[in-house]
Design an enzyme around this catalytic site. Sequence first.
Site, PDB file in Angstrom:
ATOM      1  N   SER A  10       0.839  -1.204   0.000  1.00  0.00           N
ATOM      2  CA  SER A  10       0.000   0.000   0.000  1.00  0.00           C
ATOM      3  C   SER A  10       0.873   1.252   0.000  1.00  0.00           C
ATOM      4  CB  SER A  10      -0.904   0.026   1.235  1.00  0.00           C
ATOM      5  OG  SER A  10      -1.423   1.338   1.386  1.00  0.00           O
ATOM      6  N   HIS A  35      -1.229  -1.209  -4.262  1.00  0.00           N
ATOM      7  CA  HIS A  35      -2.512  -0.890  -3.624  1.00  0.00           C
ATOM      8  C   HIS A  35      -2.556   0.611  -3.345  1.00  0.00           C
ATOM      9  CE1 HIS A  35      -6.054  -2.001  -1.165  1.00  0.00           C
ATOM     10  NE2 HIS A  35      -5.633  -1.097  -0.285  1.00  0.00           N
ATOM     11  N   ASP A  37      -4.703   3.610  -1.669  1.00  0.00           N
ATOM     12  CA  ASP A  37      -5.757   3.910  -0.699  1.00  0.00           C
ATOM     13  C   ASP A  37      -6.248   5.341  -0.875  1.00  0.00           C
ATOM     14  OD1 ASP A  37      -6.038   1.521   0.975  1.00  0.00           O
ATOM     15  OD2 ASP A  37      -3.932   1.870   1.440  1.00  0.00           O
ATOM     16  N   MET A  39      -8.737   8.232   0.181  1.00  0.00           N
ATOM     17  CA  MET A  39      -9.533   8.608   1.363  1.00  0.00           C
ATOM     18  C   MET A  39     -10.014  10.038   1.224  1.00  0.00           C
ATOM     19  SD  MET A  39      -7.044   7.106   4.292  1.00  0.00           S
ATOM     20  CE  MET A  39      -6.490   5.405   4.272  1.00  0.00           C
ATOM     21  N   HIS A  68      -8.328   1.200  -3.885  1.00  0.00           N
ATOM     22  CA  HIS A  68      -9.270   0.981  -2.780  1.00  0.00           C
ATOM     23  C   HIS A  68      -9.922   2.321  -2.464  1.00  0.00           C
ATOM     24  CE1 HIS A  68      -9.588  -0.104   1.815  1.00  0.00           C
ATOM     25  NE2 HIS A  68     -10.763   0.124   1.269  1.00  0.00           N
ATOM     26  N   MET A  70     -12.064   4.701  -0.479  1.00  0.00           N
ATOM     27  CA  MET A  70     -12.720   4.982   0.812  1.00  0.00           C
ATOM     28  C   MET A  70     -13.325   6.369   0.690  1.00  0.00           C
ATOM     29  SD  MET A  70      -9.726   3.322   3.161  1.00  0.00           S
ATOM     30  CE  MET A  70      -8.566   3.328   1.812  1.00  0.00           C
ATOM     31  N   MET A 139     -11.435  -6.134   5.327  1.00  0.00           N
ATOM     32  CA  MET A 139     -10.630  -5.209   6.135  1.00  0.00           C
ATOM     33  C   MET A 139     -10.369  -5.848   7.497  1.00  0.00           C
ATOM     34  SD  MET A 139     -10.014  -2.579   4.266  1.00  0.00           S
ATOM     35  CE  MET A 139      -9.063  -1.770   5.554  1.00  0.00           C
ATOM     36  N   ASP A 178      -6.663  -6.725   4.134  1.00  0.00           N
ATOM     37  CA  ASP A 178      -6.002  -5.406   4.218  1.00  0.00           C
ATOM     38  C   ASP A 178      -6.066  -4.881   5.651  1.00  0.00           C
ATOM     39  OD1 ASP A 178      -5.068  -2.812   3.778  1.00  0.00           O
ATOM     40  OD2 ASP A 178      -6.777  -2.187   2.550  1.00  0.00           O
ATOM     41  N   GLY A 200       0.986  -2.270   4.132  1.00  0.00           N
ATOM     42  CA  GLY A 200       1.553  -0.930   4.108  1.00  0.00           C
ATOM     43  C   GLY A 200       2.851  -0.919   4.870  1.00  0.00           C
ATOM     44  N   SER A 201       2.760  -0.823   6.201  1.00  0.00           N
ATOM     45  CA  SER A 201       3.977  -0.715   7.011  1.00  0.00           C
ATOM     46  C   SER A 201       4.906  -1.919   6.846  1.00  0.00           C
ATOM     47  CB  SER A 201       3.647  -0.477   8.485  1.00  0.00           C
ATOM     48  OG  SER A 201       2.323  -0.729   8.778  1.00  0.00           O
TER      49      SER A 201
HETATM   50  C1  DX5 Z   1      -6.283   1.352   5.728  1.00  0.00           C
HETATM   51  C2  DX5 Z   1      -5.817   1.002   4.332  1.00  0.00           C
HETATM   52  C3  DX5 Z   1      -4.710   0.015   4.279  1.00  0.00           C
HETATM   53  C4  DX5 Z   1      -3.450   0.454   4.978  1.00  0.00           C
HETATM   54  C5  DX5 Z   1      -2.712  -0.767   5.411  1.00  0.00           C
HETATM   55  O1  DX5 Z   1      -7.371   2.192   5.616  1.00  0.00           O
HETATM   56  O2  DX5 Z   1      -6.894   0.471   3.589  1.00  0.00           O
HETATM   57  O3  DX5 Z   1      -4.447  -0.362   2.934  1.00  0.00           O
HETATM   58  O4  DX5 Z   1      -2.611   1.227   4.160  1.00  0.00           O
HETATM   59  O5  DX5 Z   1      -1.627  -0.391   6.196  1.00  0.00           O
HETATM   60  P1  DX5 Z   1      -0.954  -1.404   7.223  1.00  0.00           P
HETATM   61  O6  DX5 Z   1      -0.511  -2.590   6.421  1.00  0.00           O
HETATM   62  O7  DX5 Z   1       0.161  -0.601   7.792  1.00  0.00           O
HETATM   63  O8  DX5 Z   1      -2.003  -1.782   8.221  1.00  0.00           O
HETATM   64 ZN    ZN Z   2      -6.502  -0.377   1.505  1.00  0.00          ZN
END
Ligand code: DX5
Ligand code: ZN
Length: 227
Positions: A10, A35, A37, A39, A68, A70, A139, A178, A200-201
């Site tokens: 991500s 990926h 995200d 928002m 994705h 949101m 999620m 995710d 992500g992390s």
């Molecule tokens: C959260 C996102 C994820 C996020 C995941 O709203 O949809 O894709 O970036 O990050 P980690 O892997 O750090 O939880």
């Molecule tokens: Zn996501």
Amino acid sequence: MPTPPIIAPSLLSADFARLGEEVRAIEAAGADWLHLDVMDGRFVPNISFGPGVIGALRPHTALPFDVHLMIAPADPHLEAFREAGADWISVHPEAGPHLHRTLRRIRELGARAGVVLNPGTPAEVVDNVLDELDLVLVMSVNPGFGGQSFIEGQLRKVSRIRRMLDGAGRSEVVLQVDGGVNADTARRCVEAGATALVAGSAAFRGGPDRYRDNIAALRSAPERAAA
Ligand code: DX5
Ligand code: ZN
């Protein structure tokens, strides 16, 4: 040999001041998808980026773009995301009143369609739109931020959706997880039936020199599941 999961880092955890370089580095490190995200500060509390940034990144990589959304409403923006280069577009059922129509529209635009289930959203949503779907995203955190802890109870939902897809003869639908995915939770997601993992992390941790090892650790999850 079990099939390795699709690894979708991500971009939310990348260095936003160097996005082009980050995307090239994560591709070179072996990512399968990117990926993205999106928002809006309304559907979720955070604001990230939109089609402008995605379109600017498109020439920097050949990775499939897994977008994705949101955002609510999503429908007025689908075309812009497709034009920006989205290959997969996933929406939350709560983002609009006509999930079935939204999924059909995504496919009409030539992208693959996904539905995203928040931790509080029941698996049954999938049942009524099964024919319109290419991907289901479970999620394992409440959406809005990277770096949150994995919600264990969501593994039951992953297993349930795996049974639903297999029972309906739709085993090929991508089952993605995710939120809080790391080498340990990745293994349990794959055991429960996931075929794609967003991280992500865990993917971007440690900077570009670590990306290859980070991705390899996530991808080898099923081998450890089978051992
Ligand atoms: C959260 C996102 C994820 C996020 C995941 O709203 O949809 O894709 O970036 O990050 P980690 O892997 O750090 O939880
Ligand atoms: Zn996501």
